[in-house]
Design a protein around this motif. Structure first.
Motif, PDB file in Angstrom:
ATOM      1  N   GLU A 223       0.823  -1.199   0.000  1.00  0.00           N
ATOM      2  CA  GLU A 223       0.000   0.000   0.000  1.00  0.00           C
ATOM      3  C   GLU A 223       0.864   1.258   0.000  1.00  0.00           C
ATOM      4  OE1 GLU A 223      -4.184   0.963   2.335  1.00  0.00           O
ATOM      5  OE2 GLU A 223      -2.541   0.062   3.433  1.00  0.00           O
ATOM      6  N   VAL A 224       0.369   2.307  -0.656  1.00  0.00           N
ATOM      7  CA  VAL A 224       1.015   3.616  -0.550  1.00  0.00           C
ATOM      8  C   VAL A 224       0.092   4.500   0.276  1.00  0.00           C
ATOM      9  CG1 VAL A 224       1.888   5.627  -1.785  1.00  0.00           C
ATOM     10  CG2 VAL A 224       2.140   3.347  -2.793  1.00  0.00           C
TER      11      VAL A 224
ATOM     12  N   VAL B  41       7.921   8.035  -8.087  1.00  0.00           N
ATOM     13  CA  VAL B  41       7.266   7.267  -7.019  1.00  0.00           C
ATOM     14  C   VAL B  41       6.244   6.306  -7.613  1.00  0.00           C
ATOM     15  CG1 VAL B  41       5.780   7.431  -4.982  1.00  0.00           C
ATOM     16  CG2 VAL B  41       7.662   9.035  -5.281  1.00  0.00           C
ATOM     17  N   ARG B  42       5.538   6.756  -8.647  1.00  0.00           N
ATOM     18  CA  ARG B  42       4.550   5.868  -9.247  1.00  0.00           C
ATOM     19  C   ARG B  42       5.175   4.680  -9.957  1.00  0.00           C
ATOM     20  NH1 ARG B  42       0.644  10.432 -10.387  1.00  0.00           N
ATOM     21  NH2 ARG B  42       2.041  10.887 -12.081  1.00  0.00           N
ATOM     22  N   ARG B  43       6.439   4.842 -10.363  1.00  0.00           N
ATOM     23  CA  ARG B  43       7.135   3.714 -11.000  1.00  0.00           C
ATOM     24  C   ARG B  43       7.488   2.616 -10.001  1.00  0.00           C
ATOM     25  NH1 ARG B  43       9.860   7.493 -14.249  1.00  0.00           N
ATOM     26  NH2 ARG B  43      11.727   7.498 -12.990  1.00  0.00           N
ATOM     27  N   LEU B  44       7.451   2.955  -8.710  1.00  0.00           N
ATOM     28  CA  LEU B  44       7.865   1.990  -7.682  1.00  0.00           C
ATOM     29  C   LEU B  44       6.722   1.065  -7.306  1.00  0.00           C
ATOM     30  CD1 LEU B  44       9.720   4.480  -5.318  1.00  0.00           C
ATOM     31  CD2 LEU B  44      10.699   3.134  -7.163  1.00  0.00           C
ATOM     32  N   THR B  45       5.960   0.604  -8.245  1.00  0.00           N
ATOM     33  CA  THR B  45       4.780  -0.207  -7.939  1.00  0.00           C
ATOM     34  C   THR B  45       5.177  -1.449  -7.153  1.00  0.00           C
ATOM     35  OG1 THR B  45       5.052  -1.043 -10.156  1.00  0.00           O
ATOM     36  CG2 THR B  45       3.245   0.486  -9.803  1.00  0.00           C
ATOM     37  N   GLY B  46       4.350  -1.765  -6.182  1.00  0.00           N
ATOM     38  CA  GLY B  46       4.618  -2.953  -5.376  1.00  0.00           C
ATOM     39  C   GLY B  46       5.366  -2.644  -4.088  1.00  0.00           C
ATOM     40  N   THR B  47       6.043  -1.499  -4.036  1.00  0.00           N
ATOM     41  CA  THR B  47       6.752  -1.134  -2.810  1.00  0.00           C
ATOM     42  C   THR B  47       5.761  -0.514  -1.825  1.00  0.00           C
ATOM     43  OG1 THR B  47       8.610  -0.569  -4.235  1.00  0.00           O
ATOM     44  CG2 THR B  47       8.770   0.095  -1.933  1.00  0.00           C
ATOM     45  N   THR B  48       5.800  -0.985  -0.604  1.00  0.00           N
ATOM     46  CA  THR B  48       4.973  -0.382   0.432  1.00  0.00           C
ATOM     47  C   THR B  48       5.600   0.955   0.821  1.00  0.00           C
ATOM     48  OG1 THR B  48       4.544  -2.602   1.248  1.00  0.00           O
ATOM     49  CG2 THR B  48       3.903  -0.769   2.674  1.00  0.00           C
ATOM     50  N   ILE B  49       4.813   2.007   0.769  1.00  0.00           N
ATOM     51  CA  ILE B  49       5.366   3.335   1.030  1.00  0.00           C
ATOM     52  C   ILE B  49       4.508   4.076   2.036  1.00  0.00           C
ATOM     53  CG2 ILE B  49       5.966   5.585   0.027  1.00  0.00           C
ATOM     54  CD1 ILE B  49       6.396   4.200  -2.653  1.00  0.00           C
TER      55      ILE B  49
ATOM     56  N   LEU C 210      -0.403  10.364  -5.281  1.00  0.00           N
ATOM     57  CA  LEU C 210       0.504   9.250  -5.030  1.00  0.00           C
ATOM     58  C   LEU C 210      -0.110   8.134  -4.207  1.00  0.00           C
ATOM     59  CD1 LEU C 210       3.826  11.127  -4.188  1.00  0.00           C
ATOM     60  CD2 LEU C 210       3.113  10.153  -6.376  1.00  0.00           C
ATOM     61  N   ALA C 211      -1.049   8.484  -3.328  1.00  0.00           N
ATOM     62  CA  ALA C 211      -1.406   7.515  -2.295  1.00  0.00           C
ATOM     63  C   ALA C 211      -2.655   6.713  -2.637  1.00  0.00           C
ATOM     64  CB  ALA C 211      -1.610   8.242  -0.970  1.00  0.00           C
ATOM     65  N   ASP C 212      -2.660   5.450  -2.200  1.00  0.00           N
ATOM     66  CA  ASP C 212      -3.869   4.643  -2.255  1.00  0.00           C
ATOM     67  C   ASP C 212      -4.822   5.084  -1.154  1.00  0.00           C
ATOM     68  OD1 ASP C 212      -2.616   3.057  -4.198  1.00  0.00           O
ATOM     69  OD2 ASP C 212      -1.642   1.857  -2.644  1.00  0.00           O
ATOM     70  N   ARG C 213      -4.223   5.525  -0.057  1.00  0.00           N
ATOM     71  CA  ARG C 213      -5.034   5.888   1.098  1.00  0.00           C
ATOM     72  C   ARG C 213      -4.427   7.111   1.757  1.00  0.00           C
ATOM     73  NH1 ARG C 213      -5.262   3.697   6.110  1.00  0.00           N
ATOM     74  NH2 ARG C 213      -3.741   2.115   5.600  1.00  0.00           N
ATOM     75  N   ILE C 214      -5.281   7.985   2.260  1.00  0.00           N
ATOM     76  CA  ILE C 214      -4.815   9.212   2.894  1.00  0.00           C
ATOM     77  C   ILE C 214      -5.226   9.204   4.358  1.00  0.00           C
ATOM     78  CG2 ILE C 214      -5.014  11.734   2.910  1.00  0.00           C
ATOM     79  CD1 ILE C 214      -5.656  11.571  -0.100  1.00  0.00           C
ATOM     80  N   VAL C 215      -4.248   9.460   5.216  1.00  0.00           N
ATOM     81  CA  VAL C 215      -4.533   9.567   6.645  1.00  0.00           C
ATOM     82  C   VAL C 215      -4.265  11.011   7.033  1.00  0.00           C
ATOM     83  CG1 VAL C 215      -3.871   8.814   8.955  1.00  0.00           C
ATOM     84  CG2 VAL C 215      -3.856   7.171   7.058  1.00  0.00           C
TER      85      VAL C 215
END
Lengths: 294, 276
Positions: A39-40, A185-193, A206-211
């Motif tokens: 997840e990002v 950053v978007r090229r780094l698919t699969g890396t948890t960020i 950039l993010a899948d989820r925003i906190v």
């Protein structure tokens, strides 16, 4: 490797009631945060919200005052070198190793990860990934701000980390450098960020989820769409009536406009209805939370 | 491979890279060389009077002392300054963020500064043997003694540099350390035989490694007859080994503790938080 002992599926980052206190000031007041595998997640908030403190605790650079924290299944306060080898860290501002050359530093650093990782990044491939190929033999001190930041990300990626921290990665960037960085950053698919930012657009991009973190508390947690839905329906209605400007926020904007026309007909001019976007949500949340704390 | 071995090797690599950076940077090299050059030039110009009681020029007699003093400036102070500067620019934090990075960092720094100290000493010594009459570059014992004295001297002084660099928060506050070191130079027989000082000052000088490093280098480079200008009319090699060895043992016991404490405190916003 340890896993969480309860029913939650094992997550890469997991904090429960994380607290931090500097002297008399509570900087973090019970932060619950999870980041799942791959997840990002963007930790978004105004300056002084406690974003960097949170990330430094997760990185094991700062001892927390309270709460339960697991990063890759380990309490960061007790993280050993093998644990550290699984993390990539990009802190706010690095000025280090200015006299080293780009390739020299990356090759030097990758050696440390070899005993721990199945596969570390090939130095030249990594330089390519962050787009520094033509600067590989330059002194680091001569790089531009954007190039330097991409090098920092490269350093964070050297050991192909299971979790990458990015703390305010694009502060001080011009729009061009910012766009290039986002593409990286978007090229780094699969890396948890886990990244921190006070830039909403960046979080959204950039993010899948925003906190959203305000004054040491998580005030919202969800995808950009979920957050926007929190005040969906509410919209700003703007119009002119008899030469006078009117602005108001309406939950049922369609109904409001219908009545408006029924009542005033052609006297209504310059009508504009704008649905609340993520920015309005964010600003509203920040304002609310700051009022509560004040 | 064992991660500690990897870090050890990386440390050697770091030392080599940073040593190379200094040696290929004219500006920095001049920065390290000007002080001993000035000292040697001054002693050459004004040191043509004889040593009391011996037919030997004061100038030539002072060469080993100046080289010893400069070894302390380059090695000890250089290491201390590098540590404070690396803390300010984040180099140390980078090492902390890397698995076993701190170990490699310290090894690299120490080796880099040790290499620089030896290089600067040789760069000064080589012209000096041509300019000053009476130094003894032709003896095998000169170079053997030089080697072990310098090695022991570095082992005795570099840990002190690491401790100072860890304890002092920034490069400016480190400037205060220069004062006592200048005082130490005055009581360590660097420019003039220590035997000319009152007994209690001789005692103070003999506590610290600078005196012993200077004495050892004099024993290496000067004719044996000049031992009469020293305490006890002797080069006192045994005492030199014991004194420098004791400093090394204490330094190597303390430095890791102090460095570890420094590393633990290192965090990105640490300084920012301390300031605001």
């Amino acid at each position: 490797m340890q896993t969480n002992d309860n029913q939650r599926k094992p997550s890469v980052v997991d904090t429960r009631g994380l607290r931090m206190r500097y002297g008399p000031t509570d900087v973090l007041k019970g932060v619950d945060l999870t980041v799942g595998q791959g997840e990002v997640v963007a930790l978004l908030g105004p300056n002084g919200a406690g974003k960097t403190t949170t990330i430094e605790i997760l990185e094991g650079f700062r001892k927390r005052s309270g709460g339960d924290v697991r990063v890759l299944g380990v309490d960061p306060d007790e993280g050993d070198e093998a644990w550290r080898a699984r993390l990539g860290v990009v802190l706010q501002s690095w000025r280090d190793h200015g006299r080293w050359r780009v390739r020299e530093l990356l090759s030097y650093l990758s050696a440390f990860y070899e005993p721990y990782r199945e596969q570390v990044f090939d130095t030249d491939e990594l330089i390519d990934v962050v787009g520094l190929a033509e600067h590989a033999h330059k002194r680091i001190g001569t790089l531009s701000g954007g190039q330097r930041r991409r090098l920092d990300v490269a350093v964070g990626l050297v050991g192909r980390p299971d979790l990458l921290f990015l703390d305010e990665p694009t502060v001080g960037f011009d729009p061009e450098a910012r766009r290039e960085f986002h593409e990286l950053v978007r090229r780094l698919t699969g890396t948890t960020i886990l990244l921190t930012t006070h830039d909403l657009t960046e979080a959204e991009k950039l993010a899948d989820r925003i906190v959203i973190l305000v004054s040491g508390r998580v005030v919202a947690d969800g995808t950009a769409a979920e957050l926007a839905a929190r005040i969906a329906g509410k919209a700003e209605v703007r119009y002119r009536l008899d030469g006078q400007e009117h602005v108001l926020s309406a939950a049922d904007s369609t109904g409001y406009v219908r009545e408006l026309f029924a009542e005033h007909g052609k006297a209504v001019e310059d009508l504009e209805v704008r649905r609340a976007d993520l920015e309005d949500v964010y600003l509203a949340l920040v304002r609310e939370s700051e009022e509560v704390t004040a | 491979m064992n991660p500690r071995v990897v870090a050890l090797r990386a440390g050697v690599r770091r030392g080599r890279i940073e040593f190379g950076q200094t040696m290929t940077n004219a500006g920095e090299l001049i920065g390290w060389l000007w002080l001993p050059v000035v000292a040697l030039v001054v002693m050459y110009a004004f040191g043509d009077g004889p040593l009391p009681g011996v037919d030997f020029s004061l100038g030539a007699q002072s060469v080993p002392g100046i080289l010893a003093m400069n070894a302390v400036f380059t090695g000890l102070m250089g290491l201390a300054m590098a540590l404070t500067m690396d803390r300010e620019d984040g180099t140390l934090l980078r090492a902390k963020a890397t698995p076993n990075g701190m170990l490699a960092y310290v090894i690299g720094k120490v080796l880099g500064k040790a290499g620089l100290t030896v290089a600067v000493l040789l760069l000064m010594l080589l012209p000096a043997v041509f300019v000053f009459d009476g130094l003894e570059p032709g003896r095998v014992s000169t170079w053997v003694t030089l080697a072990w004295v310098l090695l022991l001297g570095l082992l005795a002084t570099l840990p002190i540099g690491a401790i100072l660099g860890a304890v002092f928060g920034n490069a400016q506050s480190l400037g205060f350390v220069m004062l006592p070191i200048m005082g130490l130079v005055a009581v360590s027989g660097v420019f003039y035989p220590i035997t000319a000082l009152p007994g209690w000052l001789q005692a103070v000088g003999q506590v610290f490694p600078l005196y012993w490093l200077g004495l050892g280098l004099r024993s290496a480079m000067l004719p044996d007859a000049l031992a009469v200008a020293e305490i006890g009319d002797s080069w006192r090699h045994l005492e030199t080994v014991v004194a420098l060895g004791a400093w090394a043992v204490v330094g190597f016991a303390l430095a890791p503790v102090v460095l570890r404490r420094m590393a633990r405190r290192e965090s990105g916003s640490g300084r920012a938080a301390a300031v605001s």
